[in-house]
Motif scaffolding. Structure first.
Motif, PDB file in Angstrom:
ATOM      1  N   TYR A 295     -91.264 -35.761  12.796  1.00  0.00           N
ATOM      2  CA  TYR A 295     -90.446 -36.942  13.051  1.00  0.00           C
ATOM      3  C   TYR A 295     -89.934 -36.929  14.491  1.00  0.00           C
ATOM      4  O   TYR A 295     -90.003 -37.935  15.198  1.00  0.00           O
ATOM      5  CB  TYR A 295     -89.274 -36.990  12.067  1.00  0.00           C
ATOM      6  CG  TYR A 295     -88.324 -38.113  12.351  1.00  0.00           C
ATOM      7  CD1 TYR A 295     -88.576 -39.395  11.885  1.00  0.00           C
ATOM      8  CD2 TYR A 295     -87.178 -37.900  13.109  1.00  0.00           C
ATOM      9  CE1 TYR A 295     -87.723 -40.436  12.161  1.00  0.00           C
ATOM     10  CE2 TYR A 295     -86.312 -38.935  13.391  1.00  0.00           C
ATOM     11  CZ  TYR A 295     -86.587 -40.195  12.917  1.00  0.00           C
ATOM     12  OH  TYR A 295     -85.738 -41.222  13.207  1.00  0.00           O
TER      13      TYR A 295
ATOM     14  N   THR B 155     -87.157 -45.864  10.575  1.00  0.00           N
ATOM     15  CA  THR B 155     -87.569 -46.079   9.188  1.00  0.00           C
ATOM     16  C   THR B 155     -89.087 -46.109   9.071  1.00  0.00           C
ATOM     17  O   THR B 155     -89.665 -45.492   8.166  1.00  0.00           O
ATOM     18  CB  THR B 155     -86.972 -47.390   8.653  1.00  0.00           C
ATOM     19  OG1 THR B 155     -85.554 -47.333   8.769  1.00  0.00           O
ATOM     20  CG2 THR B 155     -87.352 -47.623   7.216  1.00  0.00           C
ATOM     21  N   ALA B 156     -89.738 -46.805   9.986  1.00  0.00           N
ATOM     22  CA  ALA B 156     -91.201 -46.897   9.951  1.00  0.00           C
ATOM     23  C   ALA B 156     -91.849 -45.531  10.175  1.00  0.00           C
ATOM     24  O   ALA B 156     -92.836 -45.193   9.517  1.00  0.00           O
ATOM     25  CB  ALA B 156     -91.679 -47.901  10.994  1.00  0.00           C
TER      26      ALA B 156
ATOM     27  N   ALA C 219     -90.526 -42.550   9.513  1.00  0.00           N
ATOM     28  CA  ALA C 219     -90.303 -41.726   8.324  1.00  0.00           C
ATOM     29  C   ALA C 219     -91.225 -42.137   7.182  1.00  0.00           C
ATOM     30  O   ALA C 219     -91.811 -41.288   6.502  1.00  0.00           O
ATOM     31  CB  ALA C 219     -88.840 -41.821   7.892  1.00  0.00           C
ATOM     32  N   GLN C 220     -91.378 -43.440   6.961  1.00  0.00           N
ATOM     33  CA  GLN C 220     -92.263 -43.899   5.888  1.00  0.00           C
ATOM     34  C   GLN C 220     -93.707 -43.514   6.156  1.00  0.00           C
ATOM     35  O   GLN C 220     -94.436 -43.126   5.241  1.00  0.00           O
ATOM     36  CB  GLN C 220     -92.141 -45.413   5.716  1.00  0.00           C
ATOM     37  CG  GLN C 220     -90.854 -45.839   5.070  1.00  0.00           C
ATOM     38  CD  GLN C 220     -90.734 -47.351   4.978  1.00  0.00           C
ATOM     39  OE1 GLN C 220     -91.406 -48.094   5.674  1.00  0.00           O
ATOM     40  NE2 GLN C 220     -89.853 -47.804   4.102  1.00  0.00           N
TER      41      GLN C 220
ATOM     42  N   ARG D   9     -94.089 -39.793   5.505  1.00  0.00           N
ATOM     43  CA  ARG D   9     -94.057 -39.548   4.056  1.00  0.00           C
ATOM     44  C   ARG D   9     -95.354 -40.000   3.397  1.00  0.00           C
ATOM     45  O   ARG D   9     -95.757 -39.457   2.385  1.00  0.00           O
ATOM     46  CB  ARG D   9     -92.886 -40.273   3.403  1.00  0.00           C
ATOM     47  CG  ARG D   9     -91.555 -39.729   3.783  1.00  0.00           C
ATOM     48  CD  ARG D   9     -91.252 -38.456   3.065  1.00  0.00           C
ATOM     49  NE  ARG D   9     -89.904 -38.017   3.400  1.00  0.00           N
ATOM     50  CZ  ARG D   9     -89.533 -36.771   3.430  1.00  0.00           C
ATOM     51  NH1 ARG D   9     -90.379 -35.824   3.130  1.00  0.00           N
ATOM     52  NH2 ARG D   9     -88.318 -36.440   3.755  1.00  0.00           N
ATOM     53  N   GLY D  10     -96.001 -40.982   3.993  1.00  0.00           N
ATOM     54  CA  GLY D  10     -97.270 -41.477   3.462  1.00  0.00           C
ATOM     55  C   GLY D  10     -98.472 -40.655   3.882  1.00  0.00           C
ATOM     56  O   GLY D  10     -99.591 -40.960   3.493  1.00  0.00           O
TER      57      GLY D  10
ATOM     58  N   SER E 132     -93.643 -51.678  14.256  1.00  0.00           N
ATOM     59  CA  SER E 132     -92.527 -52.257  13.507  1.00  0.00           C
ATOM     60  C   SER E 132     -91.523 -52.988  14.386  1.00  0.00           C
ATOM     61  O   SER E 132     -90.836 -53.887  13.929  1.00  0.00           O
ATOM     62  CB  SER E 132     -91.815 -51.160  12.706  1.00  0.00           C
ATOM     63  OG  SER E 132     -91.090 -50.320  13.573  1.00  0.00           O
TER      64      SER E 132
END
Length: 122
Positions: A51, A97-98, A100-101, A104-105, A119
């Motif tokens: 991150y 947020t983008a 992190a997502q 996570r993906g 984003s």
């Protein structure tokens, strides 16, 4: 609520709350050791490093679009100042947020940085 009902409720909370705390701690410990049976509990073991790297990759592009200083000069000869504080904070929040997502993906650091840039439109 009567005193008896209050005592029963408090007793239930103590019994079941303690069990839930122990179960949660056990699941977290297993996930940290990589022994999690759940899907995607902690998908990446080095999430924080990834991150931070993706955020650092995006930082230069963000500074060009949303200056990091409190005021940025617009030009025109006068003392025209524009406050980028609100826009920058929204952009940082959206990009974070983008990133992190995406991580996570299962995205790579570079893909996560690009997802953050996309984003916020840069």
């Amino acid at each position: 609520m009567t005193a008896f009902a209050y005592l029963i409720a408090k007793l239930k909370w103590l019994i079941f709350g303690t069990q839930a705390d122990r179960k949660g701690r056990r699941l977290a410990d297993n996930a940290e050791r990589g022994q999690s049976s759940g899907q995607m509990v902690y998908y990446r073991r080095n999430f924080e490093e990834d991150y931070n790297a993706a955020s650092e990759m995006l930082k230069g592009r963000m500074n060009a679009r949303y200056p990091d200083s409190y005021h940025a000069r617009l030009g025109g000869g006068g003392n025209n100042a524009y406050d980028y504080g609100d826009k920058r904070s929204q952009a940082v929040d959206t990009a974070s947020t983008a990133i992190a997502q995406a991580l996570r993906g299962g995205a790579t650091v570079h893909e996560a940085a690009e997802a953050g840039a996309t984003s916020i439109g840069i």
